[in-house]
Scaffold this active site. Structure first.
Site, short mmCIF file in Angstrom:
data_model
loop_
_atom_site.label_atom_id
_atom_site.label_comp_id
_atom_site.label_asym_id
_atom_site.label_seq_id
_atom_site.Cartn_x
_atom_site.Cartn_y
_atom_site.Cartn_z
N GLN A 104 0.84 -1.20 0.00
CA GLN A 104 0.00 0.00 0.00
C GLN A 104 0.87 1.24 0.00
OE1 GLN A 104 -2.43 1.49 3.42
NE2 GLN A 104 -4.17 1.15 2.06
N TYR A 176 -7.38 11.10 4.31
CA TYR A 176 -5.96 11.36 4.13
C TYR A 176 -5.76 12.21 2.87
CZ TYR A 176 -4.97 8.16 7.94
OH TYR A 176 -4.90 7.58 9.18
N CYS A 350 -4.14 -3.64 19.11
CA CYS A 350 -3.77 -3.45 17.69
C CYS A 350 -3.78 -1.96 17.40
CB CYS A 350 -4.69 -4.25 16.78
SG CYS A 350 -6.46 -4.03 17.09
N GLU A 412 -12.01 -24.50 38.85
CA GLU A 412 -12.86 -23.31 38.79
C GLU A 412 -14.00 -23.48 39.79
OE1 GLU A 412 -14.96 -20.18 38.50
OE2 GLU A 412 -13.09 -20.24 37.34
N LYS A 430 -21.13 -8.02 22.27
CA LYS A 430 -19.89 -8.64 22.72
C LYS A 430 -19.90 -10.15 22.49
CE LYS A 430 -18.09 -5.38 26.12
NZ LYS A 430 -17.59 -5.20 27.51
#
Length: 642
Positions: A104, A176, A350, A412, A430
């Site tokens: 890119q 941009y 990220c 657990e 979620k």
């Protein structure tokens, strides 16, 4: 027959024959050298995705010019021959695993550039205000300067071809520099680069033509934002006219998305925006161009297959999903859809890392950015490992330790695995976070891991006696201020219990506006309840990454959630709460009060075992309450260290 016949069918893009209809979308990695050159670390990251079977790997932006704008450190540049060794190494590495790579190229950020240099004004199509510093006006590019940038694109494309790169993508979206020329909101020029659609596209068209002339045979694509998602920004109809002009310039395919810096959450869509949130952008371009159109925006395998089957797009663009699981395509091809590690769309490690000029990571995949270093190898001495706590940190530690050959017992105390994820992931927005629980269950089912549910481990539990290693992932406990009168009343429930289905009235006050409380408020309001958040600080969800927070605040407002920031809960009674704010005390009527004051580490077991002389490894919220990404990454490192 494959369950994903459209995704997995071979694809031709220009001169490229690809094994499937999936491309890895361009995303910055911040892994380059300070000078902007490709590194072994970055090459390993891209190669891992190519080895996982994706049809085409598209790199993050690479700058073609430093003439008028300095690229940010860590981002790539291909404006000199110094870039050739790295480009060649990238192409060779990806080809060695059977992949294909597109580079890119960017003209720059223009009004969106991060740092304003007082010695050199930011550039743009016109004298636009800088995005972050509107008191600074950009300098419009001169015609000869535009010609220089166009020439630089040709030079960069020639280097890419010489290095063995397979395709070129032109970075023309989300406001941009190239986008600033194409959009009337930013382009007020009266020369040949302004006015009509054709004139405003002239810069982009000249770039496309320069790239194709300098790198004959290489497919060329362009990424276009169809809807800027802010008042005055470009809309669908204008973008359709632009797409027609760009396609006629010789594009081989086009990528369609939405957003801008003014609508940043669409640039990096969080979980609140749901599946396929930018597919309408691809549909709009499909109506007007004959070249292949790439859809993107929260595409999981099932959504992507549906989009292609319906003809809404020709190609599926996957970004963060391939960060989370580089084997995304290979697992689909092998009939292992359930083994694809879900991207939870949190943006935390990220996009969040990249925003701070840090190399990208991943909340659910700790090997991202460490593809060479964090390879799981068999342990020299297999051990018996006991993991206490079946939340994200404990499950990841158990999985990784077992992958290395250790025998693991997970204890657990609740009746199901998942820990804090079970209540946190109840909202539909979620669902990918909730899917992580099932993913871990499937992974450990094939490993030497035994799960013991409903078992609470104490310092003298016999289950610890034969352990060679003890990992404590005991999580956290809710904070409930005991000094608030009525806080223990019958109409008060904790946020975890509320998420798990506690009986709530029609009117609800959520006491605490952190992420947990805000997400619950949104879930309840979308289900039809009347909700008020009372938060002592000046912001709702201040612990949430800013991109996600944009969507959350917009959705809270749209759902009618009342927010009282700068207010402290004074008392609770059967009719609601009294809170004190900047203008005095206020009463909020409610049938139910939900406490979401935060959590503190559950350290008791660790302290007792340490006092008894046992060596333990602690991980997750029992060390310090944090986001799920820190828990999972910490669990990986603990499991890998055993």
């Amino acid at each position: 027959m494959s369950s994903y016949p459209h995704l997995l069918a071979p694809l031709t893009l220009g001169s490229l024959e690809l094994p499937n209809h999936v491309v890895m979308l361009p995303m910055g990695t911040e892994m380059g050298t300070h000078e902007g050159l490709f590194t072994e670390r970055e090459i390993a990251y891209y190669t891992e995705r190519a080895a996982g079977g994706v049809g085409l790997v598209m790199t993050g932006i690479s700058a073609v010019s430093q003439d008028y704008e300095q690229i940010n450190p860590g981002l790539c540049r291909v404006d000199t021959d110094d870039a050739l060794p790295g480009l060649t190494a990238l192409a060779e590495s990806i080809h060695a695993v059977g992949g294909r790579v597109s580079l890119q190229l960017t003209a720059g950020l223009g009004r969106n550039i991060n740092v304003v240099d007082p010695e050199r004004l930011p550039i743009s199509a016109s004298d636009n205000p800088h995005y972050a510093h509107p008191e600074v006006l950009c300098r419009p590019l001169e015609v000869d300067e535009i010609a220089t940038i166009v020439r630089r694109f040709g030079e960069a494309a020639a280097r890419a071809k010489a290095a063995g790169i397979d395709a070129i993508d032109i970075h023309g979206h989300t406001g941009y520099l190239i986008d600033q020329f194409m959009s009337p909101v930013w382009n007020r020029r009266d020369d040949q680069y302004g006015g009509s659609v054709e004139n405003r596209c002239r810069f982009a068209v000249e770039i496309i033509q320069a790239v194709k002339a300098a790198a004959p045979g290489l497919p060329v694509s362009f990424r276009l934002s169809v809807d800027h998602k802010f008042p005055g920004g470009r809309t669908r109809e204008e973008s359709q006219r632009i797409a027609v002009v760009l396609a006629a310039a010789g594009l081989d395919f086009i990528l369609a998305d939405d957003g801008s810096y003014e609508a940043m959450d669409y640039v990096f869509p969080p979980y609140y925006l749901g599946d396929g949130c930018m597919v309408p952008a691809a549909q709009a371009l499909k109506e007007v161009v004959d070249i292949p159109v790439v859809a993107c925006g929260n595409l999981d395998p099932d959504t992507a297959e549906q989009v292609l089957a319906a003809g809404h797009a020709d190609v599926a663009g996957v970004g963060r999903g391939l960060i989370a699981d580089p084997q995304w395509c290979a697992k689909l091809a092998d009939g292992r859809r359930e083994d694809i590690r879900p991207c939870i769309r949190c943006n935390a490690m990220c996009v969040g890392n990249a925003f701070f000029a840090l190399p990208i990571g991943c909340s659910v995949n700790a090997q991202v950015g460490f593809e060479r270093e964090r390879v799981l190898t068999p342990a020299q001495t297999p051990k018996h490992v006991v993991v206490v706590g079946g939340g994200p940190a404990g499950l990841e530690a158990a999985r990784v330790a077992a992958e290395r050959g250790h025998r693991v017992d997970v204890y657990e105390r609740d009746a199901a695995l998942g820990g804090v994820l079970r209540p946190a992931a109840t909202p539909d927005f979620k669902k990918e976070l909730h899917a992580m629980i099932g993913w871990w269950e499937r992974q450990i089912a094939r490993l030497p891991v035994t799960v013991h549910l409903g078992v609470e481990i104490t310092a003298d539990s016999p289950e610890l006696a034969g352990a060679d290693e003890i990992v404590l992932a005991t999580g956290s406990t809710p904070l409930v201020p005991g000094t608030i009168p009525g806080i223990d009343g019958p109409n008060v429930v904790g946020v975890i219990e509320a998420h798990l289905g506690a009986d709530l009235g029609r009117r609800v006050v959520v006491a605490g506006g952190g992420l947990s409380g805000a997400d619950l408020a949104l879930e309840l309001a979308q289900a039809g309840r009347e909700v008020t958040i009372v938060e002592m600080t000046d912001e709702i969800a201040r612990d949430l990454i800013v991109i996600n927070r944009i969507t959350l605040l917009r959705d809270l407002a749209a759902a009618g959630v009342r927010t009282l920031t700068g207010h402290t809960v004074l008392s609770v009674d059967e009719g609601g709460v009294v809170a004190r704010g900047p203008e005095g005390d206020v009463r909020v009527d409610a049938d139910t009060v939900v406490t979401a004051f935060g959590v503190r580490p559950a350290t008791t077991l660790a302290e007792q075992l340490t006092a008894a002389g046992r060596t333990v490894r602690t991980v997750g919220d029992c060390v310090s309450p944090a986001k799920v990404g820190e828990a999972i990454n910490g669990g990986f490192l603990v499991g890998a260290a055993i």
